[in-house]
Scaffold this active site. Structure first.
Site, PDB file in Angstrom:
ATOM      1  N   ALA A 182      29.002  30.734 -12.916  1.00 52.91           N
ATOM      2  CA  ALA A 182      28.931  30.966 -11.479  1.00 52.91           C
ATOM      3  C   ALA A 182      28.085  32.218 -11.268  1.00 52.91           C
ATOM      4  O   ALA A 182      28.383  33.275 -11.837  1.00 52.91           O
ATOM      5  CB  ALA A 182      30.328  31.170 -10.908  1.00 52.91           C
ATOM      6  N   ASP A 183      27.007  32.082 -10.498  1.00 55.14           N
ATOM      7  CA  ASP A 183      26.130  33.227 -10.218  1.00 55.14           C
ATOM      8  C   ASP A 183      26.582  33.857  -8.904  1.00 55.14           C
ATOM      9  O   ASP A 183      26.477  33.231  -7.838  1.00 55.14           O
ATOM     10  CB  ASP A 183      24.672  32.761 -10.093  1.00 55.14           C
ATOM     11  CG  ASP A 183      24.115  32.268 -11.423  1.00 55.14           C
ATOM     12  OD1 ASP A 183      24.733  32.535 -12.464  1.00 55.14           O
ATOM     13  OD2 ASP A 183      23.049  31.611 -11.398  1.00 55.14           O
ATOM     14  N   GLY A 187      23.832  28.851 -15.060  1.00 55.38           N
ATOM     15  CA  GLY A 187      23.975  28.668 -16.504  1.00 55.38           C
ATOM     16  C   GLY A 187      22.926  27.666 -16.960  1.00 55.38           C
ATOM     17  O   GLY A 187      22.659  26.664 -16.282  1.00 55.38           O
ATOM     18  N   GLY A 211       4.441  29.940 -17.244  1.00 55.24           N
ATOM     19  CA  GLY A 211       4.561  30.160 -15.803  1.00 55.24           C
ATOM     20  C   GLY A 211       3.486  29.413 -15.037  1.00 55.24           C
ATOM     21  O   GLY A 211       3.240  28.218 -15.289  1.00 55.24           O
ATOM     22  N   SER A 212       2.814  30.098 -14.121  1.00 55.90           N
ATOM     23  CA  SER A 212       1.815  29.431 -13.272  1.00 55.90           C
ATOM     24  C   SER A 212       0.565  29.016 -14.058  1.00 55.90           C
ATOM     25  O   SER A 212      -0.301  28.328 -13.530  1.00 55.90           O
ATOM     26  CB  SER A 212       1.411  30.350 -12.120  1.00 55.90           C
ATOM     27  OG  SER A 212       0.873  31.537 -12.645  1.00 55.90           O
ATOM     28  N   GLY A 233      12.186  27.063 -15.707  1.00 62.82           N
ATOM     29  CA  GLY A 233      12.160  26.710 -17.124  1.00 62.82           C
ATOM     30  C   GLY A 233      13.216  25.662 -17.463  1.00 62.82           C
ATOM     31  O   GLY A 233      12.968  24.755 -18.263  1.00 62.82           O
ATOM     32  N   ASP A 234      14.381  25.763 -16.847  1.00 59.84           N
ATOM     33  CA  ASP A 234      15.440  24.776 -17.120  1.00 59.84           C
ATOM     34  C   ASP A 234      15.058  23.403 -16.559  1.00 59.84           C
ATOM     35  O   ASP A 234      15.322  22.372 -17.192  1.00 59.84           O
ATOM     36  CB  ASP A 234      16.766  25.238 -16.505  1.00 59.84           C
ATOM     37  CG  ASP A 234      17.248  26.545 -17.121  1.00 59.84           C
ATOM     38  OD1 ASP A 234      16.974  26.777 -18.306  1.00 59.84           O
ATOM     39  OD2 ASP A 234      17.906  27.324 -16.404  1.00 59.84           O
ATOM     40  N   ALA A 242      10.373  22.798  -8.238  1.00 58.05           N
ATOM     41  CA  ALA A 242      11.503  23.734  -8.245  1.00 58.05           C
ATOM     42  C   ALA A 242      11.086  25.134  -7.796  1.00 58.05           C
ATOM     43  O   ALA A 242      11.896  25.854  -7.204  1.00 58.05           O
ATOM     44  CB  ALA A 242      12.121  23.784  -9.649  1.00 58.05           C
TER      45      ALA A 242
HETATM   46  P1  ATP Z   1      12.639  30.787 -15.605  1.00 58.27           P
HETATM   47  O1  ATP Z   1      13.240  31.790 -16.563  1.00 58.27           O
HETATM   48  O2  ATP Z   1      12.109  31.395 -14.335  1.00 58.27           O
HETATM   49  O3  ATP Z   1      13.495  29.601 -15.360  1.00 58.27           O
HETATM   50  P2  ATP Z   1      10.775  30.388 -17.750  1.00 58.27           P
HETATM   51  O4  ATP Z   1      10.291  31.793 -17.932  1.00 58.27           O
HETATM   52  O5  ATP Z   1      11.702  29.843 -18.756  1.00 58.27           O
HETATM   53  O6  ATP Z   1      11.350  30.187 -16.299  1.00 58.27           O
HETATM   54  P3  ATP Z   1       8.095  29.575 -17.028  1.00 58.27           P
HETATM   55  O7  ATP Z   1       7.091  29.593 -18.112  1.00 58.27           O
HETATM   56  O8  ATP Z   1       8.067  30.683 -16.030  1.00 58.27           O
HETATM   57  O9  ATP Z   1       9.536  29.395 -17.697  1.00 58.27           O
HETATM   58  O10 ATP Z   1       7.974  28.213 -16.203  1.00 58.27           O
HETATM   59  C1  ATP Z   1       8.244  26.949 -16.768  1.00 58.27           C
HETATM   60  C2  ATP Z   1       7.264  25.945 -16.198  1.00 58.27           C
HETATM   61  O11 ATP Z   1       7.434  25.904 -14.773  1.00 58.27           O
HETATM   62  C3  ATP Z   1       5.793  26.302 -16.414  1.00 58.27           C
HETATM   63  O12 ATP Z   1       5.328  25.814 -17.657  1.00 58.27           O
HETATM   64  C4  ATP Z   1       5.135  25.597 -15.235  1.00 58.27           C
HETATM   65  O13 ATP Z   1       4.913  24.235 -15.537  1.00 58.27           O
HETATM   66  C5  ATP Z   1       6.194  25.711 -14.140  1.00 58.27           C
HETATM   67  N1  ATP Z   1       5.922  26.870 -13.277  1.00 58.27           N
HETATM   68  C6  ATP Z   1       6.451  28.123 -13.373  1.00 58.27           C
HETATM   69  N2  ATP Z   1       5.948  28.941 -12.412  1.00 58.27           N
HETATM   70  C7  ATP Z   1       5.094  28.185 -11.697  1.00 58.27           C
HETATM   71  C8  ATP Z   1       4.244  28.433 -10.555  1.00 58.27           C
HETATM   72  N3  ATP Z   1       4.189  29.647  -9.974  1.00 58.27           N
HETATM   73  N4  ATP Z   1       3.511  27.408 -10.082  1.00 58.27           N
HETATM   74  C9  ATP Z   1       3.570  26.176 -10.641  1.00 58.27           C
HETATM   75  N5  ATP Z   1       4.334  25.883 -11.714  1.00 58.27           N
HETATM   76  C10 ATP Z   1       5.081  26.863 -12.238  1.00 58.27           C
END
Ligand code: ATP
Length: 295
Positions: free
Chosen positions: A14-15, A41, A218-219, A247-248, A278
């Site tokens: 629970a956040d 989680g 990320g992006s 990421g999840d 997401a």
């Molecule tokens: P988090 O901890 O925020 O859940 P993470 O650090 O585990 O994420 P990220 O690499 O930030 O994972 O993001 C996972 C995937 O989500 C990326 O590979 C991409 O496909 C998508 N993503 C993340 N940020 C963006 C963004 N700003 N625009 C479009 N896609 C994104």
């Protein structure tokens, strides 16, 4: 015939979120906003993300016999997750106490609670028997993840997101197909001086033994790598609102599509669409799309 497309073994928290003007110093009290409670989680997030996409999903987790536990179970069921394997009791439900300041920065204290009591004995081989794909993260005891690996059946594909990152036994690394890491996790697993080149991280991670690797950037997208080569899967361009839980969502979508026998790059492109959706909405589980929304 597998009953489940995906069995997620992992955490449910629970956040508890309060916005503050500034964080209290030691011994000080500050007033904050009304409390907002989100289901979270990594295990819970992955299960909800997959189920919302239409994957037949079960969660193996442990929550406390308390109001937070019931809240988390309700959120899983509302998304369509099979919760009949979620264990209840033994410790309070895991919580994350989160303060958010006006600049959007978080400070987080996690109490693993029941997540820390998910033991190797809780890993039921007959549940894995009915799964196409099994996914795990590291917000539960490492020995429980080891037990998952030891109970995998030949038809199971195992997807591992080593978060929070730590050194892993060879048998766990060798089972991962893929090992999915973000930049921070890649750096921790690779140890000192991993450099700044994602292709080098992917090669270094493959050398640790997993059958395939995905580095999320990320992006910038995600780099997929296996014995056949490497490929950058670009992110889908969106107006980002909140990347929490992206990421999840990516991992869950990828795991599901791999279970449908899609090649790694095709499954990653689908996962990038889900994760992009997401990030256009606030929150984690609340931001995950249905299969129709992804189309
Ligand atoms: P988090 O901890 O925020 O859940 P993470 O650090 O585990 O994420 P990220 O690499 O930030 O994972 O993001 C996972 C995937 O989500 C990326 O590979 C991409 O496909 C998508 N993503 C993340 N940020 C963006 C963004 N700003 N625009 C479009 N896609 C994104």
């Amino acid at each position: 015939m597998c009953e489940f497309d995906l069995v997620v073994v992992g955490s449910a928290n629970a956040d508890l979120v309060i916005r503050v003007e500034r964080r209290p110093a030691a011994g000080e009290t500050v007033l904050g906003s009304d409390l907002v409670v989100h289901p979270g989680g990594k295990g819970g997030n992955q299960a909800v993300a997959a189920a919302r996409l239409g994957a037949r999903t079960a969660l193996l987790a442990r929550v406390g016999d308390d109001a937070h536990g019931r809240f988390l179970l309700d959120a899983q069921r509302a998304a369509g997750v099979d919760t009949s394997h979620v264990l209840v009791g033994g410790a309070p439900t895991g919580v994350a106490l989160i303060t958010v300041d006006p600049s959007g920065d978080n400070s987080i204290v996690v109490s693993p609670g029941a997540n820390g009591r998910l033991t190797p004995a809780d890993v039921r081989a007959d549940l894995l028997e009915h799964a196409r794909v099994v996914s795990a993260q590291l917000e539960i005891p490492l020995e429980t993840v080891v037990a998952v690996v030891r109970n995998l059946r030949p038809h199971n594909r195992f997807v591992l997101n080593p978060s929070p990152p730590r050194a892993l036994p060879d048998e766990v690394l060798a089972a991962a197909d893929p090992l999915i890491v973000n930049e921070h996790e890649a750096r921790v697993l690779l140890g000192s001086q991993p450099g700044d080149v994602p292709e080098e991280w992917a090669a270094g991670l493959l050398a640790l033994g997993p059958r395939s690797v995905v580095v999320t950037l990320g992006s910038r997208g995600a780099l997929v790598a296996d014995g056949a080569g490497m490929k950058l899967i670009p992110a889908v361009r969106v107006r980002a609102v909140d990347s929490t839980g992206a990421g999840d969502a990516f991992t869950a979508a990828l795991a599901w599509r791999l279970g449908l026998s899609e090649p790694l790059d095709i499954a990653a492109a689908y996962a990038a669409r889900v994760a992009a959706f997401a990030v256009t909405k606030a929150g984690a589980q609340e931001s995950y799309p249905t299969v129709g929304e992804v189309l």
